[in-house]
Design an enzyme around this catalytic site. Structure first.
Site: not given
Length: 469
Positions: A83, A182, A215
């Protein structure tokens, strides 16, 4: 007779096709992840031109290219990169904009390397596509997506566009096969919007089915748990920029535990920045780590390459289902409804080291809100009990045995064992079906922590409250 002949021939053709597909399916595959020390902008608060933004991104992609080529040389089928690995972090909405591209839906069936002019200018997509195509390898990367909107959309930001933290996947022909926005943004990601709904992004290959998220997504139910539990993908792809947070949320510690707890392969590629405590990448299987990297001394990146089972759920060694509260009737320490039980024997306890047993049952409210149930044995920073729970990286005490269990109200429990030097313990512990996390042998290194990290997703606050910057 002519009709039946055609039918027979048609059936034969179908059988041949199915046989060919079956023959192509692989029982194992070679996975790669690259931990990248990102070249960063000098000042992310100052706007730059698109040309300057592209120059920075090309410097990072040039480093990723070396890793991709080396992974392909070692026979890797797929590589995951981190990321923020192409441009870094800590931007504003305005200063991130020159780095963004308009990434189309993969349903458009596009190979940017072969058809570069089909959509809006996309130099990063084209470069990644060509890296995948020229090296015959699936490439997973993280970049920024922009989508124009207007006043007809009541949620349209005032600058007239949505900006998304985005993972892209290119297959070995260079075709864009997946795009994921995300959903659970970290509290500092003010440059991005989160999508209206979580995307459950999957794709199939000859070496298994894949899901992808990013993440902080790993801490929440959607999309992470849905991909692993309901959609039952074989492997999770996980670009991350993870800041290590001891005692229980170091990257290699928690990501390996999540793979075990959810019963999936997990390919985690972290950014590398020693100043910010960012390191820790790994290739994890349901029964433990296959390869991992954690290094706070070196500044360079690192490539991991190893073999995995394509469909781990079909393996005779696949872990059995666990009843996480069955054993923990010997109540040692409790908070609310969670009681934690510990049995242990130390090899030789050092006088200047103290270990504690802790229980936590409640809403975690630092850097995001989510409901936890945690049982943990951990080393204190000093002999002062007030230091217990502060980050510790080194220990001297080995354990001859330990057994940790708890009266969990959730089935989502992730087992962690962390050794001195922030090292994992592959093959040295197991989870029994009655909910005990036990040592198989005397620990090969001194122990930092042993934990059962439970997530009670149903008790989380609404997504808009937990994820929006």
């Amino acid at each position: 007779a002519r009709y039946s002949q055609t039918t027979v021939f048609g059936a034969s053709a179908v059988l041949l096709v199915l046989s060919a597909l079956g023959a192509c399916a692989l029982d194992t595959y070679v996975a790669a992840v690259y931990e990248h020390n990102v070249i960063l902008s000098e000042d992310t608060e100052v706007p730059v031109s698109p040309e300057e933004a592209l120059m920075l991104m090309e410097k990072n992609i040039a480093i990723l290219e070396v890793a991709i080529k080396e992974a392909a040389r070692q026979g890797a089928h797929i590589i995951v990169t981190p990321e923020d690995g192409i441009y870094g972090w800590a931007f504003t909405r305005e200063t991130i904009y020159p780095y963004l591209e308009d990434i189309p839906d993969p349903q458009v069936d596009w190979i940017p390397c072969a058809d570069p002019g089909r959509f809006a200018p996309s130099p990063v997509l084209e470069r990644l596509s060509c890296l995948a195509r020229n090296n015959s390898i699936y490439v997973v990367a993280n970049m920024g997506d922009k989508k124009a909107c207007n006043s007809s959309d009541p949620k349209c930001p005032s600058d007239g566009r949505y900006q998304y933290n985005t993972n892209v996947v290119f297959d070995s022909e260079g075709k864009l096969v997946a795009r994921y926005h995300k959903y659970n943004l970290f509290v500092t990601e003010k440059q991005f919007n989160y999508p209206k709904d979580p995307g459950f992004v999957t794709f199939n290959t000859s070496f298994g089915s894949f899901g992808i998220f990013t993440c902080a997504d790993i801490l929440y139910h959607d999309p992470a748990v849905v991909l692993a539990s309901r959609l039952q993908v074989d492997t999770i792809l996980f670009p991350t920029a993870w800041v290590n947070t001891l005692p229980l949320l170091s990257a290699v510690q928690f990501h390996s535990a999540w793979a075990m707890g959810m019963g999936v392969n997990f390919l985690s590629a972290n950014t590398h920045n020693c100043t910010l405590e960012m390191t820790g990448s790994g290739i994890y299987a349901p029964d433990g780590p296959r390869a991992y990297y954690y290094n706070t001394e070196m500044d360079n990146g690192h490539l991991l390459v190893t073999e995995l089972s394509s469909r781990p759920r079909l393996s005779p060694d696949y872990p059995a289902a666990v009843n996480w509260s069955l054993y923990a009737s010997h109540r040692a320490i409790c908070q609310q409804d969670l009681c934690c039980h510990l049995s242990y024997k130390m090899v030789k306890k050092h006088q200047d080291e103290i270990y504690v047993l802790g229980a936590f049952d409640g809403l975690h409210v630092v850097e995001g809100e989510y409901y936890l149930q945690v049982c943990t044995l951990l080393k204190c920073l000093s002999t002062n009990l007030s230091s217990c729970g502060q980050p510790v990286e080194m220990a001297q005490t080995k354990f001859e045995m330990f057994s940790l269990s708890g009266t969990f109200g959730t089935s989502y429990v992730f087992p962690e064992v962390l050794y001195s030097g922030v090292q994992l313990a592959p093959g040295e512990f197991e989870v029994l079906t009655d909910g005990r996390l036990i040592s198989r042998t005397t620990t090969s290194k001194p122990v930092l922590s042993v934990a059962l990290f439970g997530r009670w997703y149903e008790k989380d606050p609404p997504h808009t409250a937990q994820a929006s910057p």
